[in-house]
Design a protein around this motif. Structure first.
Motif, mmCIF file in Angstrom:
data_model
loop_
_atom_site.group_PDB
_atom_site.id
_atom_site.type_symbol
_atom_site.label_atom_id
_atom_site.label_comp_id
_atom_site.label_asym_id
_atom_site.label_seq_id
_atom_site.Cartn_x
_atom_site.Cartn_y
_atom_site.Cartn_z
ATOM 1 N N GLU A 198 -3.464 3.528 -14.052
ATOM 2 C CA GLU A 198 -3.294 3.165 -12.644
ATOM 3 C C GLU A 198 -3.636 1.700 -12.408
ATOM 4 O O GLU A 198 -2.953 1.013 -11.636
ATOM 5 N N ASP A 206 -6.005 -6.421 -2.939
ATOM 6 C CA ASP A 206 -4.586 -6.361 -2.586
ATOM 7 C C ASP A 206 -4.059 -7.786 -2.370
ATOM 8 O O ASP A 206 -4.822 -8.760 -2.497
ATOM 9 N N GLN A 225 -3.668 10.523 -9.298
ATOM 10 C CA GLN A 225 -3.444 11.965 -9.330
ATOM 11 C C GLN A 225 -2.709 12.420 -10.580
ATOM 12 O O GLN A 225 -2.914 13.553 -11.029
ATOM 13 N N ILE A 284 -9.632 4.495 -4.714
ATOM 14 C CA ILE A 284 -8.377 5.128 -5.097
ATOM 15 C C ILE A 284 -8.619 5.992 -6.334
ATOM 16 O O ILE A 284 -9.221 5.529 -7.306
ATOM 17 N N TRP A 332 0.816 -1.212 0.000
ATOM 18 C CA TRP A 332 0.000 0.000 0.000
ATOM 19 C C TRP A 332 0.854 1.269 0.000
ATOM 20 O O TRP A 332 0.421 2.309 -0.511
ATOM 21 N N ALA A 339 -0.044 8.014 4.999
ATOM 22 C CA ALA A 339 -0.696 8.661 3.858
ATOM 23 C C ALA A 339 -1.311 9.989 4.292
ATOM 24 O O ALA A 339 -1.747 10.129 5.442
ATOM 25 N N VAL A 380 1.246 1.787 -3.561
ATOM 26 C CA VAL A 380 -0.012 2.234 -4.169
ATOM 27 C C VAL A 380 -0.211 3.729 -3.957
ATOM 28 O O VAL A 380 -0.558 4.478 -4.877
ATOM 29 N N LEU A 381 0.026 4.178 -2.726
ATOM 30 C CA LEU A 381 -0.289 5.558 -2.343
ATOM 31 C C LEU A 381 0.916 6.491 -2.422
ATOM 32 O O LEU A 381 0.780 7.688 -2.141
ATOM 33 N N ASP A 382 2.082 5.944 -2.799
ATOM 34 C CA ASP A 382 3.311 6.732 -2.835
ATOM 35 C C ASP A 382 3.491 7.470 -1.511
ATOM 36 O O ASP A 382 3.729 8.677 -1.455
ATOM 37 N N ALA A 383 3.343 6.708 -0.439
ATOM 38 C CA ALA A 383 3.448 7.249 0.921
ATOM 39 C C ALA A 383 4.402 6.355 1.712
ATOM 40 O O ALA A 383 4.482 5.146 1.464
ATOM 41 N N LEU A 417 -11.537 0.917 0.299
ATOM 42 C CA LEU A 417 -10.941 2.171 -0.127
ATOM 43 C C LEU A 417 -11.226 2.413 -1.603
ATOM 44 O O LEU A 417 -11.198 1.478 -2.407
#
Length: 344
Positions: A79, A107, A72, A69, A22, A45, A25-28, A67
């Motif tokens: 994506e 996931d 961006q 998604i 994740w 995130a 996925v979230l670039d966090a 969730l």
């Protein structure tokens, strides 16, 4: 008083492994405190962090909560392909021929989530304006800081383009603008007829009237740190302030998106001034220019290179069939207020 969501918590078998998925996925980032084998892993995130907690019971049925998604910087379909390559699996394809719809993925531990159309795709499908966001402020300021970091050290006291201020003073002015826009959104009851009353004054006769000045002994790195800090303040206020909030600006009572757009315009055009004075290249994203033009300059020409149009709108360039502007102002009011005013 109220409560806020601190974490979204997901039960799983391998907290660190699923957290790592994740995070991509979230670039966090994953929390620095977490390691493989830990019973918990936190993905930091923006908005609400996601906490993965190891449990003994396996997943039994479809999630009652999932969730959604929204990419961006790429399309929904791009994506989906990226996430499948990361290890997601396809659960259901709900895309429609007209471009609408979503894709349900799972996931690596089977938790379902959906991939929606990007904001740009939604705007194109609905014919609506793509909003200016807090992320746009962050992106514009960071790009400016990166560009300015390469400036020769002996050029900072030269004029910034056509301005009467030095390049150093122009960065201070830009930092001050971003700070002031953030400050307008800060009070519990933002003012509707005046600026938040900080004391603004020039550092020299003819210099910009600022509340923010950089310490010259900190050098260029310190100057650019003040710019990045002020940008972060505005981005934070634009992200966390309720959209219905209104506050004073001399070019129209505005909302959080409006102040974000003002900060982006100030950053783009003053970095143009600085690039001229410092001998740098500067050409921001046409898409970002288009968004701020649509928000603050609704009467600007619709065609042509959007960066050139923004320079024209702020009196810095010529356009064919449009006289060069010798004075200019944006309309900071929310679009609905602009429409109501135009209707009489």
């Amino acid at each position: 008083m109220s409560s806020h969501v601190r974490h979204i918590t997901i039960d799983c078998s391998d907290a660190y492994g699923l957290g790592a998925f994740w995070a991509q996925v979230l670039d966090a980032p994953l929390s620095d405190e977490d390691s493989p084998g830990d019973p918990e892993a936190l993905v930091e995130a923006p908005g609400a962090a996601i906490l993965f907690v190891r449990v003994e019971d396996p997943k039994q049925t479809k999630n009652r909560v999932h969730l959604d998604i929204q990419p961006q910087d790429r399309s929904r379909d791009e994506e989906v392909e990226r996430l499948l390559a990361l290890g997601a699996t396809l659960v259901g394809d709900h895309r429609r021929p007209n471009g609408r719809g979503w894709v349900t993925l799972a996931d690596p531990e089977g938790n379902e989530f959906c991939v929606e159309c990007s904001a740009a795709e939604r705007a194109a499908l609905t014919g609506t304006r793509l909003p200016v966001t807090a992320d746009d402020v962050t992106s514009a300021v960071r790009l400016a800081v990166d560009a300015l970091a390469g400036a020769p050290a002996d050029r900072w006291d030269t004029p910034a383009g056509s301005l009467t201020w030095t390049c150093w003073e122009t960065v201070e002015h830009l930092s001050d603008d971003l700070f002031a826009y953030a400050a307008q959104l800060g009070p519990r009851t933002p003012p509707l007829d005046h600026d938040v009353p900080y004391r603004w004054a020039p550092d020299r006769e003819g210099g910009p009237h600022n509340a923010v000045f950089a310490d010259r002994t900190a050098g260029t790195a310190g100057l650019l740190a003040t710019l990045e800090a002020s940008g972060a303040l505005l981005a934070s206020m634009a992200r966390t302030t309720t959209p219905g909030v209104r506050s004073y600006h001399g070019y129209g009572i505005s909302d959080p998106e409006g102040f974000a757009a003002m900060g982006v315009v100030e950053t783009l055009v003053h970095t143009y001034d600085l690039a001229e004075g410092l001998g740098l290249e500067w050409s921001p994203s046409p898409a970002l220019c288009d968004r701020v033009l649509a928000r603050l300059f609704p009467d600007a020409p619709a065609g042509g290179d959007r960066w050139t149009v923004l320079l024209w709108a702020t009196g810095r360039a010529e356009l064919p069939d449009h006289p060069r502007r010798t004075s200019w102002r944006w309309d900071g009011r929310p679009p609905a207020d602009q429409t109501a005013s135009s209707a009489g």
